[in-house]
Design a protein around this motif. Sequence first.
Motif, PDB file in Angstrom:
ATOM      1  N   GLY A  41      46.855  34.091  31.260  1.00 23.92           N
ATOM      2  CA  GLY A  41      45.275  34.112  31.182  1.00 23.92           C
ATOM      3  C   GLY A  41      44.958  32.991  31.923  1.00 23.92           C
ATOM      4  O   GLY A  41      43.776  33.121  32.576  1.00 23.92           O
ATOM      5  N   GLY A  42      45.429  31.690  31.661  1.00 25.47           N
ATOM      6  CA  GLY A  42      45.308  30.696  32.495  1.00 25.47           C
ATOM      7  C   GLY A  42      45.285  30.779  33.942  1.00 25.47           C
ATOM      8  O   GLY A  42      44.522  30.351  34.749  1.00 25.47           O
ATOM      9  N   TYR A  43      46.317  31.574  34.359  1.00 29.21           N
ATOM     10  CA  TYR A  43      46.596  31.970  35.802  1.00 29.21           C
ATOM     11  C   TYR A  43      45.296  32.774  36.456  1.00 29.21           C
ATOM     12  O   TYR A  43      44.647  32.508  37.370  1.00 29.21           O
ATOM     13  N   VAL A  44      44.965  33.723  35.672  1.00 30.47           N
ATOM     14  CA  VAL A  44      43.864  34.651  35.892  1.00 30.47           C
ATOM     15  C   VAL A  44      42.429  33.785  36.014  1.00 30.47           C
ATOM     16  O   VAL A  44      41.523  33.898  37.028  1.00 30.47           O
ATOM     17  N   ALA A  45      42.328  33.104  35.075  1.00 26.32           N
ATOM     18  CA  ALA A  45      41.065  32.266  34.908  1.00 26.32           C
ATOM     19  C   ALA A  45      40.970  31.204  35.964  1.00 26.32           C
ATOM     20  O   ALA A  45      39.807  31.002  36.521  1.00 26.32           O
ATOM     21  N   LYS A  46      42.099  30.668  36.291  1.00 27.46           N
ATOM     22  CA  LYS A  46      42.123  29.569  37.610  1.00 27.46           C
ATOM     23  C   LYS A  46      41.606  30.353  38.805  1.00 27.46           C
ATOM     24  O   LYS A  46      40.954  29.988  39.669  1.00 27.46           O
ATOM     25  N   LYS A  47      42.219  31.465  39.304  1.00 25.20           N
ATOM     26  CA  LYS A  47      41.862  32.371  40.171  1.00 25.20           C
ATOM     27  C   LYS A  47      40.452  32.684  40.258  1.00 25.20           C
ATOM     28  O   LYS A  47      39.849  32.569  41.307  1.00 25.20           O
ATOM     29  N   ALA A  48      40.030  33.264  39.451  1.00 25.90           N
ATOM     30  CA  ALA A  48      38.544  33.470  39.215  1.00 25.90           C
ATOM     31  C   ALA A  48      37.697  32.336  39.495  1.00 25.90           C
ATOM     32  O   ALA A  48      36.593  32.468  40.013  1.00 25.90           O
ATOM     33  N   TYR A  49      37.905  31.086  38.770  1.00 27.54           N
ATOM     34  CA  TYR A  49      37.311  30.019  38.958  1.00 27.54           C
ATOM     35  C   TYR A  49      37.420  29.330  40.447  1.00 27.54           C
ATOM     36  O   TYR A  49      36.070  29.268  41.037  1.00 27.54           O
ATOM     37  N   ASP A  50      38.412  29.535  41.143  1.00 29.26           N
ATOM     38  CA  ASP A  50      38.548  29.134  42.410  1.00 29.26           C
ATOM     39  C   ASP A  50      37.785  30.112  43.398  1.00 29.26           C
ATOM     40  O   ASP A  50      37.129  29.618  44.342  1.00 29.26           O
ATOM     41  N   ARG A  51      37.730  31.435  43.103  1.00 28.27           N
ATOM     42  CA  ARG A  51      36.932  32.283  43.992  1.00 28.27           C
ATOM     43  C   ARG A  51      35.500  32.128  43.706  1.00 28.27           C
ATOM     44  O   ARG A  51      34.741  32.304  44.666  1.00 28.27           O
ATOM     45  N   ARG A  52      35.015  31.879  42.576  1.00 24.50           N
ATOM     46  CA  ARG A  52      33.652  31.634  42.430  1.00 24.50           C
ATOM     47  C   ARG A  52      33.186  30.611  43.124  1.00 24.50           C
ATOM     48  O   ARG A  52      32.086  30.263  43.707  1.00 24.50           O
ATOM     49  N   ARG A  53      34.046  29.295  42.953  1.00 31.40           N
ATOM     50  CA  ARG A  53      33.596  28.026  43.699  1.00 31.40           C
ATOM     51  C   ARG A  53      33.426  28.284  45.098  1.00 31.40           C
ATOM     52  O   ARG A  53      32.672  27.624  45.592  1.00 31.40           O
ATOM     53  N   GLN A  54      34.462  28.898  45.620  1.00 33.49           N
ATOM     54  CA  GLN A  54      34.490  29.079  47.087  1.00 33.49           C
ATOM     55  C   GLN A  54      33.359  30.036  47.630  1.00 33.49           C
ATOM     56  O   GLN A  54      32.808  29.595  48.599  1.00 33.49           O
ATOM     57  N   SER A  55      33.035  30.917  46.697  1.00 29.45           N
ATOM     58  CA  SER A  55      31.784  31.730  47.281  1.00 29.45           C
ATOM     59  C   SER A  55      30.502  31.087  47.081  1.00 29.45           C
ATOM     60  O   SER A  55      29.516  31.487  47.760  1.00 29.45           O
TER      61      SER A  55
END
Length: 65
Positions: free
Chosen positions: A48-62
């Motif tokens: 869950g932490g891995y998925v959350a971090k990837k989603a956070y990084d993608r949102r921050r990049q966008s």
Amino acid sequence: MIGRIIGALVGREMDRREGGGGLKGAAIGALTMGAMRRMGPLGMLIGGGYVAKKAYDRRRQSRGA
């Protein structure tokens, strides 16, 4: 059920990183789900932490930050 969802999301993230087709991501997700089950609650937390971090990084990049 939550483990299956997390396994699918992890597989999708791994597949996006490599840019491949959906079959490879599904296989990685299934293997990940099995590993998370054997690890118990810790595995669910890590997945869950891995998925959350990837989603956070993608949102921050966008957002351009």
